[in-house]
Design an enzyme around this catalytic site. Structure first.
Site, PDB file in Angstrom:
ATOM      1  N   ARG A 148     -16.950   8.651   9.819  1.00 54.05           N
ATOM      2  CA  ARG A 148     -15.888   9.067  10.749  1.00 54.05           C
ATOM      3  C   ARG A 148     -14.891   9.993  10.062  1.00 54.05           C
ATOM      4  O   ARG A 148     -14.332   9.650   9.025  1.00 54.05           O
ATOM      5  CB  ARG A 148     -15.158   7.848  11.330  1.00 54.05           C
ATOM      6  CG  ARG A 148     -14.132   8.265  12.394  1.00 54.05           C
ATOM      7  CD  ARG A 148     -13.426   7.100  13.067  1.00 54.05           C
ATOM      8  NE  ARG A 148     -14.383   6.136  13.569  1.00 54.05           N
ATOM      9  CZ  ARG A 148     -14.473   4.897  13.105  1.00 54.05           C
ATOM     10  NH1 ARG A 148     -13.684   4.465  12.168  1.00 54.05           N
ATOM     11  NH2 ARG A 148     -15.369   4.078  13.603  1.00 54.05           N
ATOM     12  N   CYS A 171       1.403   3.711   3.134  1.00 53.43           N
ATOM     13  CA  CYS A 171       1.464   3.177   4.504  1.00 53.43           C
ATOM     14  C   CYS A 171       2.880   3.083   5.056  1.00 53.43           C
ATOM     15  O   CYS A 171       3.795   2.555   4.416  1.00 53.43           O
ATOM     16  CB  CYS A 171       0.806   1.803   4.538  1.00 53.43           C
ATOM     17  SG  CYS A 171       0.689   1.134   6.208  1.00 53.43           S
ATOM     18  N   CYS A 199     -16.968  -1.736   8.851  1.00 54.41           N
ATOM     19  CA  CYS A 199     -16.383  -0.398   8.870  1.00 54.41           C
ATOM     20  C   CYS A 199     -15.534  -0.310   7.608  1.00 54.41           C
ATOM     21  O   CYS A 199     -14.538  -1.034   7.484  1.00 54.41           O
ATOM     22  CB  CYS A 199     -15.527  -0.238  10.126  1.00 54.41           C
ATOM     23  SG  CYS A 199     -14.591   1.305  10.154  1.00 54.41           S
ATOM     24  N   CYS A 248     -13.485  -3.461  17.694  1.00 53.64           N
ATOM     25  CA  CYS A 248     -13.263  -3.414  16.252  1.00 53.64           C
ATOM     26  C   CYS A 248     -11.875  -4.009  16.005  1.00 53.64           C
ATOM     27  O   CYS A 248     -10.988  -3.881  16.854  1.00 53.64           O
ATOM     28  CB  CYS A 248     -13.322  -1.967  15.768  1.00 53.64           C
ATOM     29  SG  CYS A 248     -13.007  -1.786  13.999  1.00 53.64           S
ATOM     30  N   CYS A 256       0.856  -1.196   0.000  1.00 56.05           N
ATOM     31  CA  CYS A 256       0.000   0.000   0.000  1.00 56.05           C
ATOM     32  C   CYS A 256       0.897   1.253   0.000  1.00 56.05           C
ATOM     33  O   CYS A 256       1.701   1.449   0.929  1.00 56.05           O
ATOM     34  CB  CYS A 256      -0.919  -0.006   1.210  1.00 56.05           C
ATOM     35  SG  CYS A 256      -1.818  -1.565   1.393  1.00 56.05           S
TER      36      CYS A 256
HETATM   37  N1  SAM Z   1      -3.320  -4.017   7.614  1.00 56.71           N
HETATM   38  C1  SAM Z   1      -4.712  -3.949   7.671  1.00 56.71           C
HETATM   39  C2  SAM Z   1      -5.341  -3.597   6.341  1.00 56.71           C
HETATM   40  O1  SAM Z   1      -4.817  -2.757   5.618  1.00 56.71           O
HETATM   41  O2  SAM Z   1      -6.368  -4.174   6.028  1.00 56.71           O
HETATM   42  C3  SAM Z   1      -5.239  -3.016   8.715  1.00 56.71           C
HETATM   43  C4  SAM Z   1      -4.577  -1.721   9.083  1.00 56.71           C
HETATM   44  S1  SAM Z   1      -4.516  -0.462   7.837  1.00 56.71           S
HETATM   45  C5  SAM Z   1      -3.406   0.635   8.602  1.00 56.71           C
HETATM   46  C6  SAM Z   1      -6.126   0.260   7.860  1.00 56.71           C
HETATM   47  C7  SAM Z   1      -6.378   1.434   6.963  1.00 56.71           C
HETATM   48  O3  SAM Z   1      -5.745   2.594   7.470  1.00 56.71           O
HETATM   49  C8  SAM Z   1      -5.903   1.367   5.530  1.00 56.71           C
HETATM   50  O4  SAM Z   1      -6.749   0.617   4.716  1.00 56.71           O
HETATM   51  C9  SAM Z   1      -5.924   2.835   5.130  1.00 56.71           C
HETATM   52  O5  SAM Z   1      -7.184   3.197   4.594  1.00 56.71           O
HETATM   53  C10 SAM Z   1      -5.674   3.558   6.453  1.00 56.71           C
HETATM   54  N2  SAM Z   1      -4.343   4.179   6.454  1.00 56.71           N
HETATM   55  C11 SAM Z   1      -3.152   3.558   6.525  1.00 56.71           C
HETATM   56  N3  SAM Z   1      -2.122   4.427   6.491  1.00 56.71           N
HETATM   57  C12 SAM Z   1      -2.679   5.662   6.393  1.00 56.71           C
HETATM   58  C13 SAM Z   1      -2.159   6.997   6.314  1.00 56.71           C
HETATM   59  N4  SAM Z   1      -0.859   7.237   6.312  1.00 56.71           N
HETATM   60  N5  SAM Z   1      -3.032   8.014   6.249  1.00 56.71           N
HETATM   61  C14 SAM Z   1      -4.366   7.793   6.254  1.00 56.71           C
HETATM   62  N6  SAM Z   1      -4.912   6.564   6.313  1.00 56.71           N
HETATM   63  C15 SAM Z   1      -4.095   5.510   6.379  1.00 56.71           C
HETATM   64 FE1  SF4 Z   2      -1.467  -2.053   3.614  1.00 61.99          FE
HETATM   65 FE2  SF4 Z   2      -0.355  -0.889   5.734  1.00 61.99          FE
HETATM   66 FE3  SF4 Z   2      -2.516  -2.472   6.069  1.00 61.99          FE
HETATM   67 FE4  SF4 Z   2      -0.146  -3.519   5.409  1.00 61.99          FE
HETATM   68  S1  SF4 Z   2      -0.639  -2.415   7.305  1.00 61.99           S
HETATM   69  S2  SF4 Z   2      -2.122  -3.998   4.464  1.00 61.99           S
HETATM   70  S3  SF4 Z   2       0.729  -1.974   4.081  1.00 61.99           S
HETATM   71  S4  SF4 Z   2      -2.442  -0.532   4.986  1.00 61.99           S
END
Ligand code: SAM
Ligand code: SF4
Ligand code: DTB
Length: 331
Positions: free
Chosen positions: A276, A75, A203, A143, A72
């Site tokens: 949210r 991230c 969610c 959650c 991603c």
């Molecule tokens: N790893 C799991 C997944 O992606 O399904 C769960 C945690 S992930 C951090 C959850 C969500 O947080 C992501 O799908 C994204 O929409 C959001 N997210 C992650 N990094 C972000 C960032 N830097 N700014 C805003 N939203 C973020």
């Molecule tokens: Fe994607 Fe970050 Fe979630 Fe991993 S933790 S699946 S890199 S949003």
């Protein structure tokens, strides 16, 4: 000319139709209304379905940070990017429960446990299920966001007492491929289906400010509103800046009025979903946040950190909500 959405103003929501047949052109027409007309419709829908003077509060904890195999592009936790973040193992149950108790004491109604996994393995899930049961016993809503699920794993989470599962579509179908290559949008929709079938509330939302255009943002709302049933909770995140990730090449923070317009459009298209105002509130003025609440946003994350990035201090949030006469666990 887009017809005004018909609503009853009795707070019951009985008069609001919940549609899953939104066309992109309808979303664009709503979004493009004169601002006062858009806000009037959004507020009418909001008042028909919710107490406009109340917002939900949730708190986040990264129970397993970094080293994620997904790519991603936004991230901090992806192993594909050099973000300087240190990967950790799954936290101990006792530490998670203690953090949840502190979040409850600080005013959070819901506790969201997040793990940087492509998907949970069965032995990890045993531990997470124990955490969920224990957090629920504190009297909080639970959650989790753990990546992709199978039907069996979703059922295990439901049996442990999980109330909500967060799994975002993140962006529009067209923009998605520019941000993530290791997991398809269909993979995400399949996981959402498993969550639904297991009886867990959904969610699901996305991120703004990664370089997408307004049409992509509206296409994301159409995607969310046309899911077989609307997510109970819709997080709208502004991209929280992270060094070393690919999104830095394209990121552009949305114009504040564009953000308010998008939230108002979301409120009309997803009339019974809690929307949210998620990541990115630390970039917003009090006035902009107030406008977002007027547009129909009715939930926030509280606590000084989200997962790996900043969030406004609780004292600032409490002061803002007090001045607006908005009730929550905080104020
Ligand atoms: N790893 C799991 C997944 O992606 O399904 C769960 C945690 S992930 C951090 C959850 C969500 O947080 C992501 O799908 C994204 O929409 C959001 N997210 C992650 N990094 C972000 C960032 N830097 N700014 C805003 N939203 C973020
Ligand atoms: Fe994607 Fe970050 Fe979630 Fe991993 S933790 S699946 S890199 S949003
Ligand atoms: C969601 O849509 N936003 C939250 C939650 N779901 C898991 C996560 C925001 C993460 C912001 C980046 C970080 O703190 O690492």
């Amino acid at each position: 000319m887009i017809p005004a959405v018909k609503v009853e103003r009795d707070g019951s929501g009985n008069g609001t139709p919940v549609r899953s047949d939104w066309e992109r052109a309808e979303a664009e027409a709503l979004y493009g209304l004169p601002f006062a007309d858009l806000m009037f419709q959004a507020q009418s829908v909001h008042r028909a379905n919710f107490d406009p003077n109340h917002i939900e509060t949730a708190s986040l904890l990264s129970i397993k940070t970094g080293g994620c195999p997904e790519d991603c592009g936004y991230c901090s936790q992806s192993a594909h990017h050099d973000t300087g973040l240190k990967a950790t193992r799954l936290m101990d149950r006792a530490d998670v429960i203690a953090t949840a108790q502190r979040a409850k004491d600080a005013g959070a109604g819901r506790f969201c446990m997040a793990a940087a996994w492509r998907n949970p393995k069965d032995r990890d899930l045993d531990q997470v299920c124990d955490m969920i049961t224990a957090v629920k016993a504190l009297g909080m809503e639970t959650c989790a966001t753990l990546g992709m699920l199978t039907p069996k794993r979703a059922t295990r989470l439901a049996e442990a007492g999980l109330d909500f599962y967060n799994h975002n579509v993140d962006t529009s179908p067209d923009f998605y491929g520019k941000i993530i290559s290791t997991r398809t949008l269909q993979d995400r929709i399949d996981t959402l289906e498993c969550v639904r079938r297991a009886g867990i509330k959904v969610c699901c939302g996305g991120i703004l400010g990664m370089g997408e255009d307004v049409e992509d943002r509206l296409a994301m709302l159409v995607l969310l509103a046309n899911l077989p049933s609307h997510p109970e909770s819709v997080p709208i995140n502004l991209w929280n800046e992270v060094k070393g990730v690919p999104v830095n090449e394209t990121a552009e923070r949305p114009d504040p009025i564009a953000l308010v317009r998008l939230l108002a459009t979301a409120r009309i298209m997803l009339p019974k979903s809690v929307v949210r105002l998620s990541a990115g509130r630390q970039y917003m003025s009090d006035e902009l946040q107030a406008m977002c609440f007027l547009a129909g946003a009715n939930s926030i994350f509280i606590g000084d950190v989200l997962l790996t990035t900043e969030n406004p201090q609780c004292a600032r949030d409490a002061s803002l909500l007090n001045r607006l006469g908005i009730t929550s666990g905080l104020a």
